[in-house]
Design a protein around this motif. Structure first.
Motif, mmCIF file in Angstrom:
data_model
loop_
_atom_site.group_PDB
_atom_site.id
_atom_site.type_symbol
_atom_site.label_atom_id
_atom_site.label_comp_id
_atom_site.label_asym_id
_atom_site.label_seq_id
_atom_site.Cartn_x
_atom_site.Cartn_y
_atom_site.Cartn_z
ATOM 1 N N VAL A 81 1.831 1.670 -3.653
ATOM 2 C CA VAL A 81 0.841 1.858 -4.745
ATOM 3 C C VAL A 81 0.069 3.168 -4.613
ATOM 4 O O VAL A 81 -0.318 3.760 -5.632
ATOM 5 N N LEU A 82 -0.223 3.635 -3.439
ATOM 6 C CA LEU A 82 -1.074 4.834 -3.268
ATOM 7 C C LEU A 82 -0.578 6.039 -4.065
ATOM 8 O O LEU A 82 -1.367 6.745 -4.692
ATOM 9 N N THR B 118 -2.545 8.670 -11.329
ATOM 10 C CA THR B 118 -3.491 8.227 -12.370
ATOM 11 C C THR B 118 -4.749 9.096 -12.376
ATOM 12 O O THR B 118 -5.261 9.472 -13.441
ATOM 13 N N ALA B 119 -5.340 9.434 -11.201
ATOM 14 C CA ALA B 119 -6.542 10.277 -11.118
ATOM 15 C C ALA B 119 -6.276 11.654 -11.705
ATOM 16 O O ALA B 119 -7.112 12.225 -12.422
ATOM 17 N N GLU C 284 0.839 -1.200 0.000
ATOM 18 C CA GLU C 284 0.000 0.000 0.000
ATOM 19 C C GLU C 284 0.870 1.244 0.000
ATOM 20 O O GLU C 284 0.576 2.221 -0.698
ATOM 21 N N GLN D 235 -6.234 11.341 -15.427
ATOM 22 C CA GLN D 235 -7.591 11.202 -15.985
ATOM 23 C C GLN D 235 -8.332 12.545 -15.996
ATOM 24 O O GLN D 235 -9.040 12.862 -16.961
ATOM 25 N N TYR E 67 -1.856 5.687 -7.612
ATOM 26 C CA TYR E 67 -3.283 5.988 -7.783
ATOM 27 C C TYR E 67 -3.537 7.491 -7.894
ATOM 28 O O TYR E 67 -4.324 7.954 -8.729
#
Length: 683
Positions: free
Chosen positions: A56-57, A63-64, A53, A67, A60
């Motif tokens: 990876v956080l 990526t947001a 975790e 997007q 994330y």
């Protein structure tokens, strides 16, 4: 023995339980070891997940953000494309707008309307975001030009598919007004616009209405004159039919023929007419001298015929005016159906009122003209005076249809002209009474029924056909309402109100007839009043009007019969002068003296002279009713024959002259025969 077995059994059970206990302890140890191993494994997994975790956080989050950036870029590109379209719309749609709408097909028209919508959208964008843009001016010019072309195309389409209705088409629609399928028939027969054109007009009108430019003005400018033209042509058509059907017009057409035979005989005909007039004048003069009766002015046959034709024309004019109102009702219904979908519903009442304004003005003028004719007919006592009530009844029957045809517009114009028509009709009732009072037409020389009596009876009979509208109209008059309120026990108030008016008319007629009878000598005066009174009573009985009259005057029949008997007695009393020559002042002696002989000579000479004059006059008297004629002859015989027979017998029994035939010219049988000849020549 039993105790040993029991002990052994207990020891065996104890041994088994101890064995089970040892197995349970071993299992507990193994479970504890397994639990410890699992806890160690789970702890290791948890530690590794925490490490994952933590790694990876951050990915994330990145990526947001990527997007969101991609989404913003897409929205920006879309917005740019949209804005670029606003800048390009005038150049892209210029050719389509300049070419104008093609109303021949719905697809072309829809494309044109979509183009105008795009221009309107671009206008709104630039007005909101960049009012100073040069592109806004171009778009405004193109949009305004497009709207004008659309309005022009709508007007052109409306003009091409707007045609006045022919009179025959309107006549067919009126003939079907009581038919249950009239709506479908009238629409199919009167709608000159094809479905595709109507859809195109409705699409264009809907767009213009949504844009705040509802096409009410062109609708009024085009449909209004067409409706007026239809109604005017129908009015002329009815007038031509009425004139062609008029007996007077047929007579004029016969008199104005231009064939060779008519031209050759016209001069001879004039000569004959002049001679006939001279002969009639001489005969009238001779009759005046022989009877001592002032004939006075009488209407000629042509005058009487012209008045009858005038009354017939008045009735036809009223009927034509009613048909004109029915035609207006059908036109209003047609315009209502045509306007639906072309303007917003809130603007429909004003539109219908504007389109039909001139039509209602034409109908109002026609109603006013016919009512003026009716009032003139009432003033002269013409039979056409009742035609106004026929028109008022027709207008009343049409009122629900007109209200439906004008909905949602107000029916006030129609209600106003109907009220005006009823007002004129009510006034014509009083003018008829005044016309009877002021009638100056002299009675006929033979004492027959006066034309005023016949006209009054026909007028009352015509009014009875419209009792349902005359009653409410008279109920609004204070004098009639007050008189009706004083009569109780009558269920039909309309019949009572008409009865009150008839009583007034007949009372005035009786007074006028009495005044007219003053032109006659006593005998003919009684004959004149007797003829007219009996004619009125029989006419009232035949037509059923006597029952109506008895509502206001229960003793009217007895009153008429009393008057008839009084006039009979007055006629019999007219013989008193002649009877005075048959009575002796004193009885004759058995032997006549010279003065007795001279008295008898004077009696017979005076009787003969008076008898011949009376016979010559009364043979020309007219008694149209056969029963009355025979009754008067019987009364004459009863009054004259007994005294004359007595004097005749006394004269024959006692010679009073050398030549008695010189004085006793008539036997009682001859007197009776001459009395039987009374009234026959004129009858």
């Amino acid at each position: 023995m039993y105790a040993v077995e029991k002990k052994f059994e207990i020891e065996m059970k104890l041994k088994r339980e101890m064995t089970n206990m040892q197995e349970l302890k071993a299992s507990a140890k193994r479970s504890s070891a397994l639990a410890s191993d699992v806890c160690n494994v789970l702890g290791a997994c948890e530690q590794r997940l925490q490490q994952l975790e933590t790694a990876v956080l951050p990915l994330y989050g990145d990526t947001a953000r990527l997007q969101q950036i991609h989404h913003n870029m897409e929205r920006t590109v879309t917005a740019l494309d949209h804005v670029i379209n606003y800048y390009m719309v005038s150049r892209e749609l210029s050719d389509l707008i300049q070419a104008g709408p093609h109303t021949g097909s719905s697809e072309s028209l829809n494309m044109y309307l979509e183009a105008l919508d795009k221009l309107a959208e671009a206008q709104n964008y630039f007005n909101k975001n960049n009012p100073q843009s040069v592109e806004l001016e171009n778009i405004n010019q193109l949009y305004n030009a497009g709207v004008l072309k659309l309005e022009s195309a709508f007007e052109d389409l409306l003009s091409r598919h707007t045609r006045p209705l022919s009179p025959t088409a309107l006549m067919d629609m009126i003939a079907l007004e009581e038919d249950s399928s009239v709506d479908s028939v009238s629409v199919s027969g009167s709608n000159s616009t094809c479905n595709s054109s109507l859809e195109a007009m409705r699409a264009a009108a809907a767009w213009l209405s949504a844009a705040g430019r509802a096409p009410a003005t062109p609708l009024v400018a085009i449909r209004g004159p067409a409706a007026l033209s239809s109604l005017t042509a129908f009015k002329d058509y009815l007038r031509s039919r009425s004139m062609a059907a008029s007996p007077l017009m047929r007579t004029k057409n016969m008199l104005h023929r231009t064939d060779s035979t008519q031209r050759r005989t016209s001069k001879i005909q004039k000569v004959f007419e002049k001679r006939a007039i001279n002969i009639m004048m001489k005969a009238s003069h001779t009759l005046e001298q022989s009877t001592g009766l002032a004939i006075g002015p009488r209407r000629s046959i042509n005058d009487s015929y012209s008045e009858e034709c005038t009354d017939a024309v008045d009735e036809r004019e009223a009927e034509a005016c009613g048909s004109l109102a029915a035609a207006l009702c059908r036109l209003a219904r047609r315009e209502q159906r045509h306007a639906l979908g072309l303007v917003p519903l809130p603007r429909l009442p004003a539109l219908l009122a504007a389109i039909l304004k001139d039509c209602f003005a034409l109908l109002a003028a026609e109603v006013e003209r016919v009512c003026a004719q009716v009032r003139r007919a009432a003033a002269r006592g013409g039979a056409g005076a009742a035609a106004g009530w026929a028109l008022a009844a027709r207008l009343l029957r049409l009122q629900p249809d007109v209200q439906r045809a004008l909905q949602p517009a107000s029916p006030a114009p129609y209600a106003a002209l109907r009220a005006a028509c009823q007002h004129h009709c009510v006034r014509s009732l009083e003018e008829w009474v005044e016309g009877v009072r002021s009638d100056t037409a002299a009675g006929a020389v033979d004492g027959t029924v006066h034309q005023l009596a016949a006209a009054t009876l026909a007028y009352c009979h015509a009014l009875a056909a419209h009792i349902q509208i005359i009653g409410p109209a008279l109920a609004n008059e204070a004098s009639y309402a007050r008189a009706a309120s004083q009569i109780t026990g009558v269920q039909d108030r309309n019949a009572l109100l008409l009865s009150l008016y008839m009583r007034k008319v007949l009372a005035q007629l009786n007074l006028s007839l009495r005044n007219k009878s003053e032109q006659y000598p006593d005998a003919l005066k009684a004959i004149f009043l007797l003829n007219n009174t009996l004619y009125l009573l029989q006419g009232l009985q035949r037509s059923g009007l006597l029952d109506v009259l008895m509502l206001a005057e229960p003793e009217c029949e007895a009153s008429y019969r009393d008057m008839i008997q009084d006039y009979k007695n007055a006629y019999v009393q007219s013989w008193n002068k002649l009877l005075s020559h048959l009575s002796l002042d004193e009885p004759l002696p058995s032997k006549l003296r010279d003065k007795d002989r001279q008295m008898l000579k004077d009696k017979f000479s005076s009787f003969n002279r008076e008898w011949e004059e009376t016979t010559r006059a009364q043979r020309g008297y007219s008694v149209p009713d056969a029963e009355l004629r025979e009754a008067l002859k019987r009364d004459n015989k009863q009054a004259l024959l007994p005294p004359y027979s007595a004097l005749h017998e006394r004269a024959l029994a006692t010679p009073f002259a050398k030549h008695p035939d010189k004085y006793v010219k008539y036997t009682p049988l001859q007197i009776a025969a001459q009395l039987d000849g009374y009234f026959d020549e004129a009858a």
